[in-house]
Design a protein around this motif. Sequence first.
Motif, PDB file in Angstrom:
ATOM      1  N   SER A 142       3.524  45.734  53.411  1.00  0.00           N
ATOM      2  CA  SER A 142       3.576  46.714  52.315  1.00  0.00           C
ATOM      3  C   SER A 142       4.872  46.626  51.515  1.00  0.00           C
ATOM      4  O   SER A 142       5.127  47.476  50.658  1.00  0.00           O
ATOM      5  N   GLY A 143       5.666  45.610  51.794  1.00  0.00           N
ATOM      6  CA  GLY A 143       6.939  45.500  51.090  1.00  0.00           C
ATOM      7  C   GLY A 143       7.925  46.555  51.535  1.00  0.00           C
ATOM      8  O   GLY A 143       8.741  47.033  50.738  1.00  0.00           O
ATOM      9  N   GLU A 195       2.453  42.837  46.175  1.00  0.00           N
ATOM     10  CA  GLU A 195       1.961  41.796  45.268  1.00  0.00           C
ATOM     11  C   GLU A 195       2.718  40.479  45.416  1.00  0.00           C
ATOM     12  O   GLU A 195       2.162  39.396  45.203  1.00  0.00           O
ATOM     13  N   SER A 196       3.973  40.537  45.822  1.00  0.00           N
ATOM     14  CA  SER A 196       4.789  39.329  45.922  1.00  0.00           C
ATOM     15  C   SER A 196       4.330  38.391  47.039  1.00  0.00           C
ATOM     16  O   SER A 196       4.687  37.215  47.053  1.00  0.00           O
ATOM     17  N   GLY A 222       0.253  37.402  45.580  1.00  0.00           N
ATOM     18  CA  GLY A 222       0.045  37.343  44.142  1.00  0.00           C
ATOM     19  C   GLY A 222      -0.747  38.505  43.582  1.00  0.00           C
ATOM     20  O   GLY A 222      -0.916  38.623  42.370  1.00  0.00           O
ATOM     21  N   THR A 223      -1.252  39.355  44.446  1.00  0.00           N
ATOM     22  CA  THR A 223      -1.984  40.541  44.006  1.00  0.00           C
ATOM     23  C   THR A 223      -1.941  41.581  45.114  1.00  0.00           C
ATOM     24  O   THR A 223      -1.720  41.245  46.287  1.00  0.00           O
ATOM     25  N   GLU A 224      -2.120  42.822  44.769  1.00  0.00           N
ATOM     26  CA  GLU A 224      -2.146  43.879  45.774  1.00  0.00           C
ATOM     27  C   GLU A 224      -3.491  43.888  46.498  1.00  0.00           C
ATOM     28  O   GLU A 224      -4.539  43.807  45.862  1.00  0.00           O
ATOM     29  N   ILE A 225      -3.448  43.945  47.822  1.00  0.00           N
ATOM     30  CA  ILE A 225      -4.659  43.980  48.648  1.00  0.00           C
ATOM     31  C   ILE A 225      -4.629  45.257  49.477  1.00  0.00           C
ATOM     32  O   ILE A 225      -3.631  45.534  50.154  1.00  0.00           O
ATOM     33  N   PRO A 226      -5.691  46.055  49.449  1.00  0.00           N
ATOM     34  CA  PRO A 226      -5.691  47.305  50.219  1.00  0.00           C
ATOM     35  C   PRO A 226      -5.555  47.049  51.725  1.00  0.00           C
ATOM     36  O   PRO A 226      -6.149  46.112  52.260  1.00  0.00           O
ATOM     37  N   ILE A 227      -4.759  47.857  52.378  1.00  0.00           N
ATOM     38  CA  ILE A 227      -4.655  47.854  53.841  1.00  0.00           C
ATOM     39  C   ILE A 227      -5.438  49.068  54.324  1.00  0.00           C
ATOM     40  O   ILE A 227      -5.055  50.208  54.066  1.00  0.00           O
TER      41      ILE A 227
END
Length: 239
Positions: A31-32, A86-87, A90-95
């Motif tokens: 989640s960064g 996203e980093s 390359g895109t946000e993916i739901p957890i």
Amino acid sequence: MINNTSKLKSRLKEKKVMFGTVDTWLLWKLSGERVWATDRASASGTLMYDTFQNMWSSMILSLVGIPMHILPPIVDTSGQIGVVDESIFGTEIPITGLVGDQQASLFGHCCFKPGDMKLTLGTGSFLNVNIGSKPLASITGIYPLVAWDIKNSITFTAEASSITVGTCIDWLKSTGIIQDVSSTSDIAKSVPDTNGCYFVPAFAGLPVCALFTSLLPPKQNFLASFLSCLKYSNQKLFI
């Protein structure tokens, strides 16, 4: 660590210490470093969670000297928990899920009804039984764990384990007695019984790796006793 690491002690006073299980660390990194949490299933496996009260146990934490504030918030096993930063991809993916390995296996085997059970064989063997919506304690000492918590509906599991199964197979290969594990069954079946040979796995108990009660048994009888010991070690989980 808390008692013996001065830097950790000072960080604790500043409330800059965060503790968690493996899923907590993975969630934090994916989640960064924005979401810090665990689910009830993973929390219940730490022995710091009160399965009967469904919360971190203040009594146990007090006994072992761990402050409550370093433990992560508890979320549902399934639900919107966060997104992968996203980093990373390359895109946000739901957890949308957090769960322990054996609980995930129980769910994956569709053991949704009380009484349903599964046996997972790996390094060790783990027997999990769905015990429904109440954390029933076993008279043999098996402590109930949370299986999953979905939409505020908690399902519990009773778990028993034998930690020397795959370990025995690895040991057997290391001795050179067999090269191909898949051949052991056919070799063992070539004799009617163990001929008085008994194999006692003790890789995590007695002060020896293993015990034989027969000197230089034929390979066939040895493998028959070896496979029998694995069978009995799993059978005792049901007792």
